[in-house]
Design a protein around this motif. Sequence first.
Motif, PDB file in Angstrom:
ATOM      1  N   THR A 134      -8.629   6.863  -1.487  1.00 46.66           N
ATOM      2  CA  THR A 134      -7.524   7.433  -0.698  1.00 46.66           C
ATOM      3  C   THR A 134      -8.076   7.980   0.601  1.00 46.66           C
ATOM      4  O   THR A 134      -9.086   8.692   0.599  1.00 46.66           O
ATOM      5  CB  THR A 134      -6.829   8.577  -1.464  1.00 46.66           C
ATOM      6  N   VAL A 176      -7.194  10.341   3.991  1.00 44.56           N
ATOM      7  CA  VAL A 176      -6.294  11.427   4.371  1.00 44.56           C
ATOM      8  C   VAL A 176      -6.589  11.837   5.813  1.00 44.56           C
ATOM      9  O   VAL A 176      -7.715  12.215   6.131  1.00 44.56           O
ATOM     10  CB  VAL A 176      -6.475  12.649   3.440  1.00 44.56           C
ATOM     11  N   ILE A 194      -1.281  10.162   4.251  1.00 45.86           N
ATOM     12  CA  ILE A 194      -2.141   9.764   3.131  1.00 45.86           C
ATOM     13  C   ILE A 194      -1.883   8.289   2.822  1.00 45.86           C
ATOM     14  O   ILE A 194      -0.743   7.845   2.731  1.00 45.86           O
ATOM     15  CB  ILE A 194      -1.837  10.622   1.882  1.00 45.86           C
ATOM     16  N   VAL A 195      -2.973   7.532   2.663  1.00 43.87           N
ATOM     17  CA  VAL A 195      -2.869   6.105   2.344  1.00 43.87           C
ATOM     18  C   VAL A 195      -3.743   5.816   1.129  1.00 43.87           C
ATOM     19  O   VAL A 195      -4.935   6.128   1.122  1.00 43.87           O
ATOM     20  CB  VAL A 195      -3.316   5.227   3.541  1.00 43.87           C
ATOM     21  N   ARG A 196      -3.139   5.223   0.117  1.00 50.42           N
ATOM     22  CA  ARG A 196      -3.889   4.778  -1.057  1.00 50.42           C
ATOM     23  C   ARG A 196      -4.458   3.399  -0.768  1.00 50.42           C
ATOM     24  O   ARG A 196      -3.732   2.474  -0.384  1.00 50.42           O
ATOM     25  CB  ARG A 196      -2.948   4.749  -2.271  1.00 50.42           C
ATOM     26  N   ARG A 215      -6.643  14.010  -7.230  1.00 48.35           N
ATOM     27  CA  ARG A 215      -6.943  12.651  -6.793  1.00 48.35           C
ATOM     28  C   ARG A 215      -6.219  11.586  -7.603  1.00 48.35           C
ATOM     29  O   ARG A 215      -6.025  10.470  -7.126  1.00 48.35           O
ATOM     30  CB  ARG A 215      -8.445  12.409  -6.821  1.00 48.35           C
ATOM     31  N   ASP A 264      -0.093  10.168  -7.228  1.00 46.42           N
ATOM     32  CA  ASP A 264       0.342   9.180  -6.251  1.00 46.42           C
ATOM     33  C   ASP A 264       0.391   9.843  -4.872  1.00 46.42           C
ATOM     34  O   ASP A 264       0.394  11.082  -4.760  1.00 46.42           O
ATOM     35  CB  ASP A 264       1.720   8.638  -6.632  1.00 46.42           C
ATOM     36  N   PRO A 265       0.426   9.055  -3.779  1.00 47.09           N
ATOM     37  CA  PRO A 265       0.368   9.653  -2.432  1.00 47.09           C
ATOM     38  C   PRO A 265       1.432  10.708  -2.159  1.00 47.09           C
ATOM     39  O   PRO A 265       1.140  11.733  -1.540  1.00 47.09           O
ATOM     40  CB  PRO A 265       0.519   8.431  -1.517  1.00 47.09           C
ATOM     41  N   ARG A 269       0.832  -1.200   0.000  1.00 44.76           N
ATOM     42  CA  ARG A 269       0.000   0.000   0.000  1.00 44.76           C
ATOM     43  C   ARG A 269       0.868   1.252   0.000  1.00 44.76           C
ATOM     44  O   ARG A 269       1.777   1.390   0.813  1.00 44.76           O
ATOM     45  CB  ARG A 269      -0.936  -0.022   1.207  1.00 44.76           C
ATOM     46  N   THR A 291       1.891   4.899   0.884  1.00 40.90           N
ATOM     47  CA  THR A 291       1.618   5.872   1.939  1.00 40.90           C
ATOM     48  C   THR A 291       2.537   7.071   1.771  1.00 40.90           C
ATOM     49  O   THR A 291       3.616   6.970   1.183  1.00 40.90           O
ATOM     50  CB  THR A 291       1.848   5.275   3.346  1.00 40.90           C
ATOM     51  N   LEU A 336       0.499  13.805  -4.077  1.00 41.21           N
ATOM     52  CA  LEU A 336      -0.721  14.358  -3.509  1.00 41.21           C
ATOM     53  C   LEU A 336      -0.423  15.111  -2.209  1.00 41.21           C
ATOM     54  O   LEU A 336      -0.941  16.211  -1.983  1.00 41.21           O
ATOM     55  CB  LEU A 336      -1.725  13.237  -3.240  1.00 41.21           C
TER      56      LEU A 336
END
Length: 409
Positions: free
Chosen positions: A346, A348, A406-408, A377, A380-381, A195, A197, A384
């Motif tokens: 995502t 946040v 932030i986690v995708r 959006r 990538d994290p 994942r 982050t 972003l």
Amino acid sequence: MTDARIDYAAMFRALPGMVALLTPQLVYADANDEFLHMTGRTREQLVGRYLFDVFPDNPNDSTATGMRNLEASLRRVLTTGERDAMALQRYDVESPDRSGEWEERYWSPINAPVHGPDGKVVLLVHRVEEVTELIRARGGPSGNRARVLEAELYTRARELQEVNERLRQAHAREREVALALQKAMLPAPRQTGHRGTAVRYRPAVGALNVCGDWYDLVELVGGNRIGVAVGDVVGHGLEAAGVMGQLRSALTAASRVAESPAQALDVLGRYAHVVDGAESATAVTTFIDFDHHTITYSSAGHPPPALVHADGRVEFLDQATDPPLDARPDPVPRPQATTTFSDGATVVLYTDGLIERRGEDIDTGLDRLAAALLRHREADPESLADAVLLELLPPGGATDDTALIIVRL
């Protein structure tokens, strides 16, 4: 330009202010041209001679204290190894041309150490600003009284300037230590499994102290799950950073064994009740289940996490908000709520420094965050996170610390 190409002796002589070098025995080692000019002495009359043989106190003035005060300052520098700024001094000087005639002079000295390789003071830098003309400029009919008042005002201004400088240095040292402590206690940016982050921490700009914002991301026991949390301790400096570290560690431990985020915050609230400085601290934690595509969350007085769905819809997770940690004398079970997500969403989490502005409703800040997340959006994290900070933090920096994770999904 290298040191070998600089004539430091010539540079010293040309310094615009009055500067002399003294040995630890208070013997003149050198003096620049301005010092010689303003004192009316030649280099030969100074170098190699004891300071107070060249400039004794006025024997005709029984109240003269200039020599005693200057010697005390220089001895302090030799003892402490630290700079000493003196209050304005009246220190009369004998005329170099007319023996026995003394000129009323006012000086503002600063004495600083030069350390050798072993750390000992090997020279003293004696910098002097003569302010005689400033003191006399407004003498007029009431000259003596005006001089006294002028000298007193100047002295107070110099003392205040020195106090402010020492406070600034002390706060700067505290900020440096607090930031180092905070960095050591916060988890390093990393990838958790497959994942993506991104984490960011931005200290407040223009403040001398660091606050107690924190974030955490932890693998949960049982299933394909992680816990993501942020929090904020009220206060500044080392104390706030220490409380932050205690609360973050406690929540990490509680999250690993708790059945739900609400239960983890219950444990944290009871712990905060016995931690000095944890009053009014806030936190929000989310348990993300990738197998079931759910986010279960609970908030203790903290701004709501934002969930950016794959279709672009932004949902604020605000259905399980409770008072801050340690807000109730007798803790009660905290609420929690659950929402679903699809692949590519995502989540946040952030602290209030990202959205709150003085004189502005918090909903305005939340709308600003939602708009930025919607615009970027597809990023990538890491990208972003950078875009959100760039758009939401004021150009000169925020007045409060900001933590962002932030986690995708």
